[in-house]
Design a protein around this motif. Structure first.
Motif: not given
Length: 267
Positions: A105-134
């Motif tokens: 999904x990531x090419x020389x020009x980047x991603x086809x569509x940037x993440x929006x606020x909801x995407x960024x919030x979900x990604x931050x939550x996923x990262x925090x939960x995986x960090x707790x598991x790790x």
């Protein structure tokens, strides 16, 4: 490139790695007017390492890719689950080799569509939960990608702890709405953007107008690529395991030798 790499890449490839069917497929591909050669990186061209940025390409691998990429009508790509910047750094590869990261999904020009606020919030939550598991599995760590978080359990010495961490990730953050999960060898990647090596291969093939596409990979994540190949294309699985690929080689050195054989045939 080191002298050792140059020697490995220019030495005569050994044929016993190749079945008669694979030898014939390579001869046919080498004769194609337009050819795409795409390879996974980790486990295909580079041995796995507990520290991801220490997974350097096998001797001769980069030289033979560069050799192929310089041939007329030949597009060579690294197609990896790593983010594109990390892939470039650890592999040392660059133009004319095409680098495609984040499972296609990531090419020389980047991603086809940037993440929006909801995407960024979900990604931050996923990262925090995986960090707790790790934190409950000594040796495990979480890798941050532009659109995903990845739990790595390869360094965990206790097999039971490794399995528990993986199971927790799959039952927890990987089950959330709006995520896309890729389970590989000792990794669980949870993304907020869908990615497909199959779609990336189709894009490479279309851009190059390729008569034949060769794809080489070792992981379960590569099966999406093998499944999207056309009848005239060549899928090559590295190592054991069920696969949709039509051909198989034993290990990474066999991949390097195979690529050398292809370069000799096409050159």
């Amino acid at each position: 490139m080191s002298a050792a790499d140059h020697t490995a890449s220019t030495s005569e490839p050994t044929e016993p790695d190749l079945t008669p069917a694979l030898s014939e497929a390579l001869r046919r591909a080498a004769a194609a007017p337009a050819l795409v050669v795409a390879c996974d990186y980790d486990g295909t061209l580079a041995p796995f390492a507990d520290e991801p940025m220490s997974a350097f390409a096998a001797p001769g691998a980069l030289d033979v890719l560069a050799r192929l990429a310089e041939l007329p009508g030949t597009t060579v790509a690294l197609l990896s689950g790593r983010n594109r910047a990390a892939l470039a750094q650890v592999s040392g590869a660059g133009a004319p080799v095409v680098l495609v990261g984040s499972h296609g999904s990531e090419w020389e020009g980047g991603f086809d569509a940037p993440l929006d606020d909801d995407d960024n919030a979900l990604l931050a939550r996923i990262h925090a939960e995986l960090t707790e598991i790790a934190s409950g599995a000594p040796g495990a760590h979480v890798e941050s990608k532009p659109t995903a978080a990845v739990l790595h359990v390869r360094p965990v010495e206790d097999p039971a702890a490794r399995e528990r961490a993986t199971a927790r990730a799959l039952a927890g953050p990987a089950a959330a709405d709006g995520v896309f999960v890729t389970k590989g060898k000792n990794v669980v990647e949870i993304a907020v953007r869908e990615a497909s090596k199959g779609a990336a291969l189709e894009r490479l093939t279309e851009q190059a107008g390729a008569d034949v596409t060769i794809f080489i990979g070792d992981d379960v994540t590569d099966e999406r690529g093998f499944a999207r190949l056309r009848p005239q294309d060549v899928g090559i699985k590295v190592g054991p395991g069920e696969t949709a690929a039509g051909h198989r080689v034993q290990d990474i050195p066999a991949v390097v030798r195979l690529l050398g054989t292809l370069a000799d045939l096409r050159g």
